[in-house]
Structures are given as C-alpha cells and as structure tokens.
Enzyme design. Structure first.
Site, short mmCIF file in Angstrom:
data_model
loop_
_atom_site.label_atom_id
_atom_site.label_comp_id
_atom_site.label_asym_id
_atom_site.label_seq_id
_atom_site.Cartn_x
_atom_site.Cartn_y
_atom_site.Cartn_z
N PRO A 12 0.72 -1.07 -0.09
CA PRO A 12 -0.13 0.03 0.00
C PRO A 12 0.73 1.34 0.07
CG PRO A 12 0.00 -0.97 2.22
CD PRO A 12 0.70 -1.79 1.38
N ASN A 13 0.43 2.27 -0.58
CA ASN A 13 0.79 3.59 -0.68
C ASN A 13 1.98 3.76 -1.61
OD1 ASN A 13 -1.08 4.91 0.90
ND2 ASN A 13 -0.27 3.91 2.70
N ARG A 20 4.79 11.24 -1.77
CA ARG A 20 4.78 11.08 -0.52
C ARG A 20 5.91 10.98 0.16
NH1 ARG A 20 4.37 5.24 1.63
NH2 ARG A 20 3.81 5.53 4.30
N TYR A 25 11.23 8.59 1.36
CA TYR A 25 11.30 7.48 0.19
C TYR A 25 11.68 7.90 -0.98
CZ TYR A 25 7.78 5.65 3.62
OH TYR A 25 7.13 5.28 4.91
N ASN A 76 7.96 -5.50 -1.42
CA ASN A 76 8.06 -4.32 -0.51
C ASN A 76 6.70 -4.45 0.22
OD1 ASN A 76 7.95 -1.85 0.83
ND2 ASN A 76 9.10 -0.73 -0.87
N ALA A 79 3.48 -0.88 4.89
CA ALA A 79 2.99 -0.99 6.03
C ALA A 79 2.60 -2.51 6.51
CB ALA A 79 1.69 -0.07 6.11
N HIS A 82 4.56 -4.71 8.76
CA HIS A 82 4.38 -4.83 10.03
C HIS A 82 3.25 -5.11 10.85
CE1 HIS A 82 7.60 -2.02 9.23
NE2 HIS A 82 7.04 -1.29 8.45
N ASP A 89 2.02 -15.88 6.25
CA ASP A 89 1.61 -17.15 6.10
C ASP A 89 1.48 -17.62 4.42
OD1 ASP A 89 1.15 -17.49 8.72
OD2 ASP A 89 -1.08 -17.57 8.81
N GLU A 100 12.98 -9.39 1.01
CA GLU A 100 12.01 -8.09 1.36
C GLU A 100 12.68 -7.04 1.12
OE1 GLU A 100 9.68 -6.50 5.50
OE2 GLU A 100 11.27 -8.17 5.69
N HIS A 102 12.67 -2.43 1.66
CA HIS A 102 12.16 -1.09 2.11
C HIS A 102 12.97 -0.13 1.60
CE1 HIS A 102 9.20 -3.09 4.72
NE2 HIS A 102 10.11 -4.02 4.79
N LEU A 103 12.37 1.00 0.91
CA LEU A 103 13.20 2.12 0.58
C LEU A 103 13.90 2.80 1.66
CD1 LEU A 103 10.15 3.29 -1.87
CD2 LEU A 103 12.40 2.49 -2.41
N SER A 104 13.13 3.11 2.74
CA SER A 104 13.91 3.78 3.59
C SER A 104 14.43 2.66 4.87
CB SER A 104 12.80 4.55 4.60
OG SER A 104 11.89 3.76 5.19
N ARG A 109 13.67 4.53 11.73
CA ARG A 109 12.58 4.97 11.81
C ARG A 109 11.72 4.89 12.97
NH1 ARG A 109 9.73 5.20 6.67
NH2 ARG A 109 8.29 6.52 7.70
N ARG A 113 8.09 0.41 13.23
CA ARG A 113 8.49 0.13 11.88
C ARG A 113 9.72 -0.94 11.88
NH1 ARG A 113 5.65 3.32 8.01
NH2 ARG A 113 5.25 5.25 8.77
#
Length: 149
Positions: A12-13, A20, A25, A76, A79, A82, A89, A100, A102-104, A109, A113
């Site tokens: 999401p997002n 954003r 990001y 990625n 959210a 988390h 699963d 996995e 993550h940009l940041s 953070r 997170r």
C-alpha cells in the site's frame, strides 16, 4: 529457453512514491522503480512480473499465484510488513525464495517500523538503499535461483 520469472510485489501507498514523504522514500516514482527493475531483471537474465496494490487480500492472492509461476519474490510489503500475519503465512506457504525490500531504513524510523513479519519468511532484507535496493534484490534473488539449480 524460457527465463525464470521474479515477481516484484508492492504494497500500500507505494503508488504515491515521488509525492509521499520524499524525505523518507526519495523522489523516484513507482514507474521509475518498475523501469529500474526491468533493467535489473534483463541484466540478471530473468523475467519480471511487477505489481502494486493497496489491498492486503489482493497482495496475499498474488503471493499465492507465484507458486508454480515464479521462481522467487521480491516484496516491498510497505505497512503490511508490520501488520500482516496473513501475508507472512502466504509467503511461507508458497515455498519460494523471498527478498524483502524497504526504500527507507526501517531501523532508523519509528519503533513500530523496526520489526516486520515478512522478514520471518525472507532470505534477506534490503532497507535504506532507496529505489536501488530493488535492483540489488533482483540480482540477489537471481543468484539464489541459479545457485539452487
């Protein structure tokens, strides 16, 4: 000979990248990242299936669809990493190598997170390298797939 496919799944997002919170990001858009992934996949000799959704159930379904179709998953989860045991699963159920992304740097953070459920299914986690992290993840996953042949 048919090239193995790596699925790059985004949560999401991430469709809001470039707008954003660029301080976290970066300025790259999701289209920019898809182009970067296409180039990385070409260089690694693999095919690419790149997707983004804002819906947890759809992301879980896409992970399940990877079984028998893809050789590995770069994810990625945003959210959902988390919060989603359902996503964990699904990743465990498909039995594919997972990286996995993550940009940041999630470890710099907010405390919530810093831990992800998805990392329990991942062979590796790349965070804090911005869009470049996706290219590294694709190459790492392609190397894992080659090593397992």
């Amino acid at each position: 000979m048919k090239r193995p496919i790596i699925a790059v799944l985004n949560g999401p997002n991430l469709n809001m990248l470039g707008v954003r919170e660029p301080e976290h990001y970066g300025s790259a858009t999701l289209d920019d990242i898809e182009q970067l992934c296409a180039e990385a996949a070409e260089n690694a000799g693999v095919g690419l299936d790149f997707r983004q959704t804002n819906h947890e159930g759809e992301l879980v379904s896409w992970v399940q669809e990877c079984r028998g179709r893809a050789c590995g998953i770069v994810i990625n989860p945003a959210a959902y990493g988390h919060t989603s045991i359902a996503l964990l699963d699904a990743l465990l159920a498909v039995g594919l190598p997972v990286v996995e992304v993550h940009l940041s740097n999630i470890h710099r953070r907010e405390p919530f997170r810093r831990q992800t459920y998805v990392s329990q299914a991942a062979r590796g986690v790349i965070c804090g390298l911005g869009a470049r992290g996706y290219a590294h993840a694709i190459q790492a996953l392609a190397d894992m797939i080659e090593d397992e042949k």
